[in-house]
Write a protein that holds these residues in place. Structure first.
Motif, mmCIF file in Angstrom:
data_model
loop_
_atom_site.group_PDB
_atom_site.id
_atom_site.type_symbol
_atom_site.label_atom_id
_atom_site.label_comp_id
_atom_site.label_asym_id
_atom_site.label_seq_id
_atom_site.Cartn_x
_atom_site.Cartn_y
_atom_site.Cartn_z
ATOM 1 N N LEU A 199 -25.218 -99.904 -38.809
ATOM 2 C CA LEU A 199 -24.117 -100.177 -37.878
ATOM 3 C C LEU A 199 -24.647 -100.973 -36.691
ATOM 4 O O LEU A 199 -25.641 -100.581 -36.078
ATOM 5 N N VAL A 200 -23.983 -102.078 -36.375
ATOM 6 C CA VAL A 200 -24.396 -102.943 -35.267
ATOM 7 C C VAL A 200 -23.196 -103.145 -34.338
ATOM 8 O O VAL A 200 -22.116 -103.551 -34.794
ATOM 9 N N THR A 201 -23.395 -102.860 -33.043
ATOM 10 C CA THR A 201 -22.315 -103.039 -32.064
ATOM 11 C C THR A 201 -22.833 -103.797 -30.846
ATOM 12 O O THR A 201 -24.014 -103.689 -30.495
ATOM 13 N N PRO A 202 -21.979 -104.580 -30.186
ATOM 14 C CA PRO A 202 -22.399 -105.272 -28.965
ATOM 15 C C PRO A 202 -22.819 -104.274 -27.889
ATOM 16 O O PRO A 202 -22.103 -103.305 -27.617
ATOM 17 N N ALA A 203 -23.972 -104.506 -27.285
ATOM 18 C CA ALA A 203 -24.502 -103.550 -26.310
ATOM 19 C C ALA A 203 -23.683 -103.513 -25.025
ATOM 20 O O ALA A 203 -23.634 -102.487 -24.339
ATOM 21 N N ASN A 204 -23.054 -104.636 -24.672
ATOM 22 C CA ASN A 204 -22.352 -104.733 -23.392
ATOM 23 C C ASN A 204 -20.843 -104.557 -23.519
ATOM 24 O O ASN A 204 -20.093 -104.931 -22.612
ATOM 25 N N ALA A 205 -20.394 -103.988 -24.625
ATOM 26 C CA ALA A 205 -18.956 -103.792 -24.815
ATOM 27 C C ALA A 205 -18.399 -102.848 -23.758
ATOM 28 O O ALA A 205 -19.045 -101.868 -23.371
ATOM 29 N N LYS A 206 -17.193 -103.140 -23.277
ATOM 30 C CA LYS A 206 -16.564 -102.333 -22.232
ATOM 31 C C LYS A 206 -15.862 -101.100 -22.788
ATOM 32 O O LYS A 206 -15.421 -100.225 -22.047
ATOM 33 N N GLY A 207 -15.733 -101.041 -24.098
ATOM 34 C CA GLY A 207 -15.057 -99.911 -24.725
ATOM 35 C C GLY A 207 -15.257 -99.967 -26.223
ATOM 36 O O GLY A 207 -16.044 -100.774 -26.730
#
Length: 512
Positions: A168-176
């Protein structure tokens, strides 16, 4: 029964001594897992079905005597499709309630019984563990990558282990919470974070010290080459661009504020007939051969995707109401099957899927039902082989005898976001895949999207008469979408269109 390692009489005696209906299951559990070749497993299913001979599938070599048909005038020997909006007793489906309460369950039943097989009620639970967390960069986007293993409970058959591998890969700077696209393919860290600077210097000093300890003579060699290091940092490399010159799909997704999942189908179920008594299918069957209505690999891969979604629903970084599924070729088939049967998935990108996916099974063009009842039989339920039978105890059957087709498979996705993608034969998306047959199925499925308040394809005419749009002209105005790009056997050139299309419908805004 002979394949189970007991004679029929011996098995009956065991069952009689054991008692009631559970005796056969207990007998299977006590037996070692069966090891078949693909040919042996294929023959075992033919024997169970009473099939004596199958029609051979066509050749992909257009010069071969039994070459596949590419003449449109011969492509529709069974021109009328099963109607997704007519029930089995002839009732016209005119309201969403009748679709949900009566017709949709009928379609699911036919697809399970005759095409993809049934997921058993006793599939064991999966326990997910995050094994490693890595902070990486994909392009200019910092991301958090988690490698996960889903341990499938094998207490019923300890000799078979199934460990689902997912990254699983997610943007580190996501606001939510972010939308996520789950993709069938090899799992693993996309861009591992490597030590650099002082950390790399420490590693090299330690490496040299260990080498000198092993061989003291190396100290003089290192003195002659003081600038040399055993471990070097990986230099920056530009990514391999997609066919259309765009950045890789994963780069596009994280830059648009999406996460993605890499799910390894082979960790759920092997992509071959010899493996059908292993993997999750073999685990549930306690290592014994399938029965005719048991699930095939496509359904098993879809089940694995569902278990991955189970985990995503627990991760606060994920918008679990907006998780999509994607795949190309055989994994395009699996992606469509996943979307059709598991209504928790909000969207799908179906890449170049062919027979068993978006293309009509009734069509005589390129890949045929007989291609799947022969070589790739294990993708499907055993019962599917009946429709390639030329000689059997029940006579013979053809694709025209199928009670269901891919127009209804696509219809099961309604009203959720469904994007059917193809390339062009000139670039390697072979004619074998029958682009026209997929378009026809998508056109007919549009009626169900409309019934449920969504928007289908904007075309003139029905599946008999509607014209495929030109290449690179997408029909992207509704929840059911179609686009044929000018690349090959990939959906990569359609990724940017998919992201923009999905963002519009789910109300997601890319980061500025």
């Amino acid at each position: 029964m002979r394949h189970f390692g007991l004679s029929p009489i011996g098995l009956l005696l065991v069952c009689a001594l054991a008692g009631p209906a559970t005796a056969l299951a207990q007998t299977s559990a006590s037996l070692p897992p069966v090891t078949f070749t693909a040919d042996q497993d294929h023959q075992n299913m033919m024997d169970q079905l009473g099939i004596k001979a199958l029609r051979p599938g066509p050749s992909g070599n257009e010069k071969a005597p039994n070459h596949a048909n590419y003449d449109e005038s011969k492509a529709n020997p069974f021109p009328d499709l099963p109607d997704p909006l007519t029930t089995t007793d002839g009732q016209k489906v005119t309201t969403p309630q009748v679709w949900w309460d009566k017709r949709r369950p009928e379609v699911v039943e036919m697809l399970e019984k005759d095409v993809y097989g049934r997921i058993p009620s006793n599939v064991p639970k999966v326990t997910w563990n995050v094994t490693t967390v890595d902070h990486e960069m994909i392009g200019f986007t910092p991301v958090i990558a988690k490698d996960l293993i889903g341990e499938v409970d094998n207490s019923s058959c300890p000799k078979i282990n199934v460990r689902i591998h997912m990254t699983l890969v997610t943007p580190a700077n996501a606001k939510g919470p972010v939308p996520v696209l789950m993709m069938f393919g090899r799992a693993g860290f996309p861009y591992p974070n490597e030590p650099r600077g002082e950390d790399l210097d420490r590693i090299n000093k330690a490496m040299k010290a260990l080498l000198v300890q092993q061989d003291p003579a190396l100290k003089d060699i290192f003195a002659q080459h003081p600038a040399w290091d055993p471990v070097k940092g990986t230099p920056f490399q530009f990514p391999q661009l997609n066919e259309d010159g765009d950045l890789p799909n994963t780069w596009q997704l994280v830059a648009a504020g999406w996460g993605f999942v890499l799910l390894d189908p082979a960790s759920v179920q092997a992509d071959d007939g010899a493996g059908i008594t292993r993997g999750v299918i073999g685990l549930v069957n306690q290592g014994q051969p399938r029965k005719p209505e048991d699930w095939g690999a496509l359904r098993a891969w879809a089940w694995g995707a569902g278990r991955g979604l189970d985990y995503l629903e627990t991760d606060p970084a994920i918008d679990a109401t907006h998780v999509g599924i994607e795949g190309v070729s055989r994994y395009g088939k699996a992606a469509l099957v996943t979307m059709a049967f598991d209504q928790r998935f909000a969207m799908v990108l179906v890449g170049s899927s062919g027979k068993g996916g978006a293309t009509l099974l009734r069509r005589n063009w390129g890949e045929a039902v007989e291609s799947l009842t022969g070589g790739e039989y294990y993708w499907m339920a055993g019962n599917f082989m009946k429709y390639g039978a030329s000689e059997a105890t029940f006579g013979s059957k053809t694709p025209g005898d199928l009670p269901v087709d891919s127009n209804e498979l696509i219809a099961l996705c309604a009203p959720r976001l469904t994007f059917i993608s193809y390339g062009v034969p000139e670039k390697g998306d072979a004619k074998w895949l029958d682009h026209q047959g997929s378009f026809m199925a998508t056109v007919d499925a549009s009626r169900v999207f409309s019934l449920l308040g969504a928007k289908g394809l904007e075309v003139d005419g029905d599946y008999h008469s509607a014209k495929m749009p030109p290449v690179n002209t997408g029909l992207l105005g509704g929840q059911l979408a179609w686009r044929q790009h000018d690349g090959g056997h990939t959906d990569a050139p359609n990724m940017k269109y998919f992201i923009q299309w999905a963002d519009k419908f789910i109300g997601h805004t890319p980061p500025s």
